[in-house]
Design a protein around this motif. Structure first.
Motif, PDB file in Angstrom:
ATOM      1  N   PHE A   2     115.256  84.011  68.850  1.00 34.99           N
ATOM      2  CA  PHE A   2     113.820  84.017  69.044  1.00 34.99           C
ATOM      3  C   PHE A   2     113.406  83.148  70.222  1.00 34.99           C
ATOM      4  O   PHE A   2     112.292  83.250  70.701  1.00 34.99           O
ATOM      5  CB  PHE A   2     113.114  83.552  67.761  1.00 34.99           C
ATOM      6  N   ASP A   3     114.295  82.270  70.693  1.00 36.91           N
ATOM      7  CA  ASP A   3     114.009  81.466  71.872  1.00 36.91           C
ATOM      8  C   ASP A   3     114.249  82.264  73.140  1.00 36.91           C
ATOM      9  O   ASP A   3     113.427  82.290  74.033  1.00 36.91           O
ATOM     10  CB  ASP A   3     114.928  80.236  71.925  1.00 36.91           C
ATOM     11  N   ALA A   4     115.418  82.898  73.230  1.00 36.45           N
ATOM     12  CA  ALA A   4     115.837  83.544  74.463  1.00 36.45           C
ATOM     13  C   ALA A   4     115.276  84.951  74.603  1.00 36.45           C
ATOM     14  O   ALA A   4     115.180  85.468  75.700  1.00 36.45           O
ATOM     15  CB  ALA A   4     117.359  83.598  74.510  1.00 36.45           C
ATOM     16  N   VAL A   5     114.910  85.579  73.528  1.00 33.99           N
ATOM     17  CA  VAL A   5     114.515  86.973  73.543  1.00 33.99           C
ATOM     18  C   VAL A   5     113.135  87.104  72.909  1.00 33.99           C
ATOM     19  O   VAL A   5     112.854  86.501  71.889  1.00 33.99           O
ATOM     20  CB  VAL A   5     115.544  87.807  72.730  1.00 33.99           C
ATOM     21  N   ASN A   6     112.313  87.908  73.544  1.00 29.83           N
ATOM     22  CA  ASN A   6     110.992  88.164  73.000  1.00 29.83           C
ATOM     23  C   ASN A   6     111.108  89.319  72.015  1.00 29.83           C
ATOM     24  O   ASN A   6     111.185  90.476  72.407  1.00 29.83           O
ATOM     25  CB  ASN A   6     110.007  88.492  74.125  1.00 29.83           C
ATOM     26  N   GLU A  10     110.992  95.201  66.183  1.00 32.21           N
ATOM     27  CA  GLU A  10     112.382  94.795  66.377  1.00 32.21           C
ATOM     28  C   GLU A  10     112.804  93.787  65.312  1.00 32.21           C
ATOM     29  O   GLU A  10     113.920  93.855  64.797  1.00 32.21           O
ATOM     30  CB  GLU A  10     112.578  94.216  67.782  1.00 32.21           C
ATOM     31  N   LEU A  11     111.907  92.887  64.972  1.00 35.65           N
ATOM     32  CA  LEU A  11     112.204  91.912  63.931  1.00 35.65           C
ATOM     33  C   LEU A  11     112.447  92.624  62.597  1.00 35.65           C
ATOM     34  O   LEU A  11     113.386  92.300  61.871  1.00 35.65           O
ATOM     35  CB  LEU A  11     111.057  90.903  63.805  1.00 35.65           C
ATOM     36  N   TYR A  54     118.906  95.425  59.229  1.00 33.82           N
ATOM     37  CA  TYR A  54     120.349  95.312  59.445  1.00 33.82           C
ATOM     38  C   TYR A  54     120.935  94.166  58.626  1.00 33.82           C
ATOM     39  O   TYR A  54     122.025  94.289  58.063  1.00 33.82           O
ATOM     40  CB  TYR A  54     120.676  95.130  60.932  1.00 33.82           C
ATOM     41  N   ASP A  55     120.215  93.056  58.535  1.00 36.67           N
ATOM     42  CA  ASP A  55     120.693  91.938  57.722  1.00 36.67           C
ATOM     43  C   ASP A  55     120.813  92.361  56.260  1.00 36.67           C
ATOM     44  O   ASP A  55     121.797  92.041  55.588  1.00 36.67           O
ATOM     45  CB  ASP A  55     119.755  90.740  57.845  1.00 36.67           C
ATOM     46  N   ARG A  63     122.871  95.923  65.209  1.00 38.12           N
ATOM     47  CA  ARG A  63     121.944  94.786  65.170  1.00 38.12           C
ATOM     48  C   ARG A  63     121.925  94.091  66.533  1.00 38.12           C
ATOM     49  O   ARG A  63     120.873  93.757  67.057  1.00 38.12           O
ATOM     50  CB  ARG A  63     122.353  93.790  64.085  1.00 38.12           C
ATOM     51  N   SER A  64     123.092  93.899  67.102  1.00 41.92           N
ATOM     52  CA  SER A  64     123.188  93.261  68.419  1.00 41.92           C
ATOM     53  C   SER A  64     122.483  94.081  69.485  1.00 41.92           C
ATOM     54  O   SER A  64     121.862  93.534  70.403  1.00 41.92           O
ATOM     55  CB  SER A  64     124.651  93.060  68.811  1.00 41.92           C
TER      56      SER A  64
END
Length: 178
Positions: free
Chosen positions: A104-108, A113-114, A120-121, A168-169
């Motif tokens: 959540f820091d590096a990717v908006n 998407e969340l 997937y989790d 998921r990735s």
């Protein structure tokens, strides 16, 4: 005594925990706390998944040892593909780079998407139960004609774990490229 509104605000703010107090005074701090909570939640999820898949791998490993003791070497090799996939999956989750847990820091990440990530989790958690049943099926199939099919099913299900992780990735990396 001051303005009644100031007194009420003072009372409410004095009842706040320290993080909320700081959040009301420092712009962006509450976002930092939310990101940290997501990181912590993600770490708990990753550790839980990795632990459960490690247990599954240990069960398969135990079956392999049992087959060795019973001179059924053919099944040891057949189980090895599933064992490798389970071990690889467990290690990938446990040793995922910080980007996975701090995504959540590096990717908006947007809400859709969340939601996909959480789906997937949940799928990975469901696969734990499916794999447990597949291993149970192998244990019940020892000495029967169904053993080969039970082992193939375990291998197929183990591959599904890796496939779900990869999809998921893709969501994360897809969000990173936007």
């Amino acid at each position: 005594m001051g303005d009644p509104e100031d007194q009420i605000y003072g009372k409410v703010s004095s009842d706040m925990d320290p993080f909320k107090k700081i959040g009301t005074k420092i712009p962006g701090f509450s976002g930092y706390i939310e990101r940290q909570a997501r990181r912590d939640s993600d770490k708990i999820l990753r550790d839980t998944l990795a632990d459960r898949f490690e247990e599954l791998w240990q069960r398969v490993s135990g079956l392999q040892r049992e087959f060795i003791r019973n001179n059924q070497i053919k099944y040891v090799d057949d189980l090895e593909a599933a064992a490798i996939k389970l071990r690889t999956f467990s290690d990938r989750i446990r040793l995922a780079p910080r980007g996975y847990s701090g995504l959540f820091d590096a990717v908006n990440i947007n809400q859709d998407e969340l939601t996909q990530l959480y789906e997937y989790d949940a799928a990975m958690l469901d696969l734990v139960e499916e794999l447990n049943r597949a291993i149970d099926n192998i244990e019940m199939s020892v000495g029967t004609d169904g053993l080969d099919a039970a082992i193939r099913h375990l291998e197929k299900t183990s591959q599904e774990c890796i496939d779900v992780y990869n999809r998921r990735s893709e969501v994360v990396y897809g969000a990173a490229s936007t």
